[in-house]
Design a protein around this motif. Structure first.
Motif, PDB file in Angstrom:
ATOM      1  N   THR A 195     -40.764  20.035  -6.948  1.00  0.00           N
ATOM      2  CA  THR A 195     -39.560  19.302  -6.551  1.00  0.00           C
ATOM      3  C   THR A 195     -39.858  17.823  -6.343  1.00  0.00           C
ATOM      4  O   THR A 195     -39.015  16.967  -6.646  1.00  0.00           O
ATOM      5  CB  THR A 195     -38.959  19.910  -5.272  1.00  0.00           C
ATOM      6  OG1 THR A 195     -38.747  21.308  -5.479  1.00  0.00           O
ATOM      7  CG2 THR A 195     -37.639  19.242  -4.915  1.00  0.00           C
ATOM      8  N   LEU A 196     -41.047  17.496  -5.837  1.00  0.00           N
ATOM      9  CA  LEU A 196     -41.423  16.096  -5.644  1.00  0.00           C
ATOM     10  C   LEU A 196     -41.856  15.433  -6.948  1.00  0.00           C
ATOM     11  O   LEU A 196     -42.145  14.238  -6.962  1.00  0.00           O
ATOM     12  CB  LEU A 196     -42.534  15.986  -4.602  1.00  0.00           C
ATOM     13  CG  LEU A 196     -42.135  16.365  -3.175  1.00  0.00           C
ATOM     14  CD1 LEU A 196     -43.314  16.243  -2.230  1.00  0.00           C
ATOM     15  CD2 LEU A 196     -40.965  15.509  -2.679  1.00  0.00           C
ATOM     16  N   SER A 197     -41.902  16.211  -8.024  1.00  0.00           N
ATOM     17  CA  SER A 197     -42.113  15.642  -9.355  1.00  0.00           C
ATOM     18  C   SER A 197     -40.774  15.392 -10.035  1.00  0.00           C
ATOM     19  O   SER A 197     -40.555  14.350 -10.639  1.00  0.00           O
ATOM     20  CB  SER A 197     -42.960  16.587 -10.212  1.00  0.00           C
ATOM     21  OG  SER A 197     -44.242  16.766  -9.658  1.00  0.00           O
ATOM     22  N   LYS A 198     -39.888  16.367  -9.936  1.00  0.00           N
ATOM     23  CA  LYS A 198     -38.504  16.243 -10.415  1.00  0.00           C
ATOM     24  C   LYS A 198     -37.704  17.351  -9.759  1.00  0.00           C
ATOM     25  O   LYS A 198     -38.217  18.456  -9.538  1.00  0.00           O
ATOM     26  CB  LYS A 198     -38.428  16.344 -11.942  1.00  0.00           C
ATOM     27  CG  LYS A 198     -37.067  15.974 -12.496  1.00  0.00           C
ATOM     28  CD  LYS A 198     -37.049  16.002 -14.015  1.00  0.00           C
ATOM     29  CE  LYS A 198     -35.657  15.604 -14.516  1.00  0.00           C
ATOM     30  NZ  LYS A 198     -35.599  15.641 -15.998  1.00  0.00           N
ATOM     31  N   GLU A 199     -36.441  17.086  -9.512  1.00  0.00           N
ATOM     32  CA  GLU A 199     -35.653  17.971  -8.650  1.00  0.00           C
ATOM     33  C   GLU A 199     -35.478  19.379  -9.209  1.00  0.00           C
ATOM     34  O   GLU A 199     -35.278  20.327  -8.441  1.00  0.00           O
ATOM     35  CB  GLU A 199     -34.284  17.341  -8.378  1.00  0.00           C
ATOM     36  CG  GLU A 199     -34.305  16.140  -7.453  1.00  0.00           C
ATOM     37  CD  GLU A 199     -34.919  14.895  -8.093  1.00  0.00           C
ATOM     38  OE1 GLU A 199     -35.383  14.006  -7.355  1.00  0.00           O
ATOM     39  OE2 GLU A 199     -34.942  14.828  -9.345  1.00  0.00           O
ATOM     40  N   ASN A 200     -35.519  19.556 -10.526  1.00  0.00           N
ATOM     41  CA  ASN A 200     -35.338  20.919 -11.035  1.00  0.00           C
ATOM     42  C   ASN A 200     -36.524  21.819 -10.718  1.00  0.00           C
ATOM     43  O   ASN A 200     -36.479  23.023 -10.957  1.00  0.00           O
ATOM     44  CB  ASN A 200     -35.044  20.918 -12.533  1.00  0.00           C
ATOM     45  CG  ASN A 200     -36.168  20.344 -13.361  1.00  0.00           C
ATOM     46  OD1 ASN A 200     -37.039  19.636 -12.854  1.00  0.00           O
ATOM     47  ND2 ASN A 200     -36.154  20.635 -14.648  1.00  0.00           N
ATOM     48  N   GLY A 201     -37.598  21.250 -10.141  1.00  0.00           N
ATOM     49  CA  GLY A 201     -38.681  22.082  -9.626  1.00  0.00           C
ATOM     50  C   GLY A 201     -38.229  22.998  -8.508  1.00  0.00           C
ATOM     51  O   GLY A 201     -38.883  24.019  -8.230  1.00  0.00           O
ATOM     52  N   ALA A 202     -37.097  22.671  -7.866  1.00  0.00           N
ATOM     53  CA  ALA A 202     -36.561  23.522  -6.798  1.00  0.00           C
ATOM     54  C   ALA A 202     -36.082  24.867  -7.324  1.00  0.00           C
ATOM     55  O   ALA A 202     -35.781  25.777  -6.542  1.00  0.00           O
ATOM     56  CB  ALA A 202     -35.404  22.802  -6.098  1.00  0.00           C
TER      57      ALA A 202
END
Length: 661
Positions: A195-202
């Protein structure tokens, strides 16, 4: 059973092949969002101290999290800006190869979960990961520097899911300690870093839920087999974060009825309808890739304004509903191949829910498939491997042919990405109705001195897109170079300055850049045209709701007033700009330095005294607040102000130069 070395050797060969086919693309240029996100690398000079590194890591604005993990990764390549893009693209390529390794590990664990023995599971993993690794759709992700954000999010999702699936296998094997450690770290740490790389990591917990449903709990009897402790663990680590994400998506649903555009050319409802057609375009490109290169400019997509406009929207929507129904139905299938099809479909569709739904992002980018398509080729690989016997070898040749075909297509696209001018020609040809593609090619013609070709492209683009300020600004740049402008250009610029969407990032940047050009060496529009444009823009309704654009315009007007010998008016505009909400601490020092540069040292000191020092009031835990706190605690602003005040006072105390005889 001993593990064969052959799958590992083949995987290594596929990684080397991927490296080779991407190599020609490393000589390409920075593109599009690269210019918006990477220049802050040099905001505080070459990064030589820890505070400068942290200032860069917390400077992100591309999403709600600021994406600090992705920004930190760029420090592996450079400590300053500007920089050559080749090194950054090479690191992207290495990340892509590492993602292929992680994906192979995840796929091997999934194949074991479906009941395959180690040897066949290894071949399934190598083939499915190889097909994904060599697919040409990822050229526009791997060779587009800023999409390292999407690649790192996928990296941590693949790693987290691998740990989760391996933990589930260990739990089945009666090894609960290592199982819970692997599963807990995989989901918690993987979700955080992704998530701290890009939000779709959530999406990681939701994807884990999907894997749990299709692989380990297809019959709904996990409680009986794996114990009540696991069920409670699953509720905390899988269901709870998934529920929070789904609640966030539900919170966004009222956007469908808002009718607002949020700086885009479409409403959220129109976006959702249009995405139904775009998803089918993505799926076609995944399964039937061609020689063409879709590129980055997709502003020529026809909007879906209802289910019937265009009619293909209805069929696309029904088709997606059919895919969802198929995936759900296949969950209870007995055959691993059938369940793998359901898992691949579900993984892809769930992977698209953030970037291809109502959230007002750009309509289409190929990199949005990078993570969702991770399991896309698992069913094909499973079918080919299970169909291979000592007497039936044709599946092996099919697998080899597919890898060679995908590698060839990827090499062709990568070669194009290594030749920016040819790339611009191809994109303009493939997207004749894209204002961005035509403007991009026109910029190349302008740089080579072929002004008539650039003029032809931009005139045609403006005729088709009369409300596109980006096209018009590019046409105005060309007029500056040519030293002449058609009589209709200035009125068109003024008209769009009053009503165009100046709050949109790309448009605002281009408009401000053009104002800077007018301020320096573009007399073709007249001496006061820049002031007319700024005043027109300040009455634009989109600017009234955007303090950042207001501040930029007020600052630009103040500079024009200084050049016109109106220092008091400039001072008033600088003060008004500083009092707008969200002003960065550095703006105060920049405005004072601008006054001093125009020999207005007294006004510069007055400005510093009139506006309180913002670093004395810094608070909050947003990424922007953390950034300002880091820079403040390093003493950057304080030392800069002390130096500026000292210079101003020395200049004011110095005797005036003697008049020439």
């Amino acid at each position: 059973m001993r593990m064969s070395w052959k799958p590992g050797l083949v995987l290594a060969a596929l990684l080397l092949l991927a490296y080779g086919v991407y190599w020609p693309g490393l000589s390409g240029a920075f593109l599009f969002d690269d210019f918006g996100n990477l220049p802050p690398l040099g905001d505080y000079g070459p990064i030589q101290h820890a505070w400068q590194a942290w200032a860069w890591i917390t400077s992100g604005f591309a999403g709600p999290t600021g994406r600090p993990i992705a920004l930190a990764s760029f420090l592996l390549d450079t400590r300053t800006w500007p920089v050559s893009p080749e090194g950054l693209k090479h690191t992207n390529l290495l990340i892509h190869l590492f993602n292929g390794l992680l994906l192979a590990g995840l796929l091997h664990a999934l194949a074991r979960g479906f009941g395959l023995d180690r040897r066949r599971a290894a071949w399934v993993a190598v083939l499915a990961a190889g097909l994904w690794l060599l697919h040409p759709l990822w050229v526009s992700t791997t060779l587009y520097v800023i999409q390292r954000m999407a690649m790192l999010a996928a990296l941590f999702v693949f790693a987290g899911l691998w740990a989760f699936v391996q933990g589930r296998l260990w739990l089945r094997a009666g090894k609960p300690v290592r199982a819970y450690v692997a599963m807990s770290l995989g989901l918690a740490l993987g979700t955080l870093l992704a998530t701290l790389s890009k939000e779709n990591g959530a999406l990681l917990p939701l994807l884990a839920w999907l894997i749990e449903a299709f692989v380990f709990d297809a019959d709904g009897r996990a409680l009986d087999r794996d114990g009540r402790g696991f069920v409670w663990w699953r509720r905390v680590f899988v269901y709870l974060p998934s529920a929070l994400l789904l609640a966030y998506l539900a919170y966004q649903l009222p956007l469908l009825f808002s009718g607002q555009t949020f700086g885009r050319d479409f409403t959220p409802a129109e976006r959702l309808l249009t995405e139904t057609r775009i998803l089918w375009d993505y799926l076609r490109e995944l399964w039937l890739p061609g020689l063409h290169d879709g590129g980055l400019f997709n502003d020529d997509i026809r909007l879906s304004t209802s289910l019937w406009q265009p009619l293909s929207t209805l069929f696309a929507t029904l088709g997606l509903l059919g895919l969802i129904a198929l995936a759900v139905g296949l969950r209870w299938a007995r055959a691993p191949l059938a369940r793998s099809i359901g898992l691949a479909l579900g993984f892809y569709l769930v992977g698209q829910v953030l970037e291809s739904s109502v959230i007002p992002l750009e309509l289409m980018f190929e990199h949005r498939n990078y993570l969702p398509a991770g399991l896309m080729f698992l069913p094909l690989a499973l079918w080919l491997v299970e169909g291979t016997t000592t007497t039936r070898r044709w599946p092996v040749w099919v697998a080899i042919a597919l890898c060679v075909l995908l590698a060839g297509l990827t090499a062709k696209r990568a070669e194009l990405w290594g030749k920016p001018f040819t790339q611009a020609l191809v994109w303009a040809q493939e997207h004749p109705h894209s204002a961005r593609a035509q403007s991009y090619l026109a910029n190349f013609w302008e740089k080579t001195g072929n002004y008539p070709a650039a003029e032809h492209l931009l005139n045609a683009a403006f005729a088709e897109h009369p409300d596109d300020l980006l096209v018009l600004a590019n046409r105005a740049f060309l007029a500056c170079e040519m030293g002449s402008a058609p009589p209709t250009l200035a009125p068109a610029l003024l008209s769009l300055a009053r009503r165009g969407d100046l709050a949109q990032n790309v448009t605002a940047y281009q408009f401000d850049t053009f104002l800077g050009r007018l301020q320096t060496d573009c007399p073709v529009f007249g001496a006061d045209f820049a002031m007319q444009l700024v005043n027109a823009a300040l009455h634009n309704p989109t600017v009234a709701d955007d303090p950042t654009t207001q501040r930029s315009l007020l600052s630009r007007r103040a500079q024009l007033e200084l050049a016109a010998g109106q220092p008091l008016a400039a001072y008033d505009d600088f003060i008004a700009a500083l009092r707008l909400p969200g002003t960065e601490p550095g703006a105060r020092l920049l405005f004072a330095a601008t006054l001093a540069g125009a020999h207005q040292q007294a006004l510069a000191l007055k400005l510093l005294n009139a506006v309180p020092t913002p670093w004395q009031q810094e608070s909050g835990w947003s990424m922007a607040a953390l950034h300002r706190r880091i820079v403040t605690e390093a003493g950057f602003y304080q030392e800069s102000e002390a130096h500026l005040r000292r210079v101003l006072q020395e200049e004011l105390a110095a005797p005036a130069p003697a008049a020439a005889p």
